[in-house]
Enzyme design. Structure first.
Site, mmCIF file in Angstrom:
data_model
loop_
_atom_site.group_PDB
_atom_site.id
_atom_site.type_symbol
_atom_site.label_atom_id
_atom_site.label_comp_id
_atom_site.label_asym_id
_atom_site.label_seq_id
_atom_site.Cartn_x
_atom_site.Cartn_y
_atom_site.Cartn_z
ATOM 1 N N GLY A 90 19.835 26.055 50.944
ATOM 2 C CA GLY A 90 19.429 25.333 52.140
ATOM 3 C C GLY A 90 19.650 23.846 51.932
ATOM 4 C CG ASN A 146 20.553 34.667 55.128
ATOM 5 O OD1 ASN A 146 19.750 34.292 54.279
ATOM 6 N ND2 ASN A 146 20.181 35.325 56.214
ATOM 7 C CG ASP A 169 11.325 26.798 58.210
ATOM 8 O OD1 ASP A 169 10.144 26.468 58.422
ATOM 9 O OD2 ASP A 169 12.060 27.297 59.093
ATOM 10 C CB THR A 244 17.115 15.745 50.497
ATOM 11 O OG1 THR A 244 15.705 15.505 50.448
ATOM 12 C CG2 THR A 244 17.522 16.573 49.282
#
Length: 269
Positions: A90, A146, A169, A244
């Protein structure tokens, strides 16, 4: 004399064109929803096994294409022998990949991102950086995939030395906790692709999620937490905190960042 002036001007313009840098992509043109449904069919391409993966598209300076015709046109005659060792799960807009690329220039690292526009942005950024800095950034790339479903399709057993889970998330609702990137089942897959001595890096600005990840990593028999004092000398940690986009936003807002890193132990330990 008049005839030579246009020629000189033309040569100057040509020199400027050939030496000008490629513009980096702008994020405002690649914005997308912050989250994607990891259980949906996203029409992803993935290899049947790691042996079937053609890494030449991601790392053309290190891999010969598996396609015969493309291999004939490649400048390489054989693979460099290197394999991807770092995986940023991710990876978002690729800040960590770009930062670590020059810190670990001899290590191949891959970002994995499920969102189409975000993956496209990172890919264009890496290509532009390679063009502007010949010989650099050839060790980083990104795939749209994924990781919750297909990680073992890309990586062999014990292939990776570092895995990063940065500001994932939170999936706040209890019914969506099954979609969190750290779960007992997924940790066993991570332990499969991570070599003994390899490290999992986790960080979040959501304390509840941090405690969730720590709880499950503590409970897993193949991971042991690395004491904070041992992380001081780890060159990746500072970039985990600040490289990030999400980490920088938390910093601007003076929020908290909760870091926890775990070492993969041997099966016999």
């Amino acid at each position: 004399m008049e005839d030579t002036v246009p020629a000189v001007a033309g040569e100057k313009r040509h020199a400027e064109e050939t030496t000008s840098e490629v513009r980096l992509p702008q994020k405002k043109y690649f914005r997308q929803r912050a989250h994607a449904n990891v259980f949906s069919d996203h029409h992803l391409d993935y290899p049947v096994s790691p042996a079937h993966m053609d890494w030449s598209k991601n790392f053309p300076d290190h891999y010969v294409p598996k396609d015969t015709e493309a291999a004939a046109q490649s400048a390489l005659t054989q693979d460099s022998g290197k394999k991807v060792e770092f995986a940023d799960i991710g990876c978002g807009y690729g800040g960590l990949l770009v930062a670590l690329s020059t810190v670990f220039p001899d290590t191949l690292m891959l970002g994995m991102e499920i969102r189409v526009k975000v993956e496209e942005y990172v890919n264009q950024k890496i290509l532009a950086l390679r063009k502007n800095h010949p010989g650099s950034y050839d060790n980083v790339s990104i795939l749209r995939m994924n990781a919750m479903k297909f990680l073992p399709n890309f990586f062999e057993k014990h292939q990776l030395s570092k895995m990063f889970f940065l500001f994932p998330d939170p999936h706040f609702k209890k019914r969506k906790h099954k979609a969190r990137i750290i779960t007992p089942t997924l940790l066993s897959e991570y332990a499969y692709v991570l070599r003994p001595g390899g490290i999992i890096y986790t960080i979040s600005d959501v304390k509840d999620l941090h405690l969730w990840m720590v709880k499950h990593l503590d409970a897993h028999p193949l991971f042991v937490r690395i004491p904070d004092e041992e992380l001081v000398d780890d060159p990746a940690v500072e970039h985990v905190r600040n490289a990030t986009e999400e980490g920088q936003k938390v910093e601007r807002n003076k929020g908290d960042k909760y870091l926890a890193c775990y070492r993969r132990i041997t099966d016999e330990d």
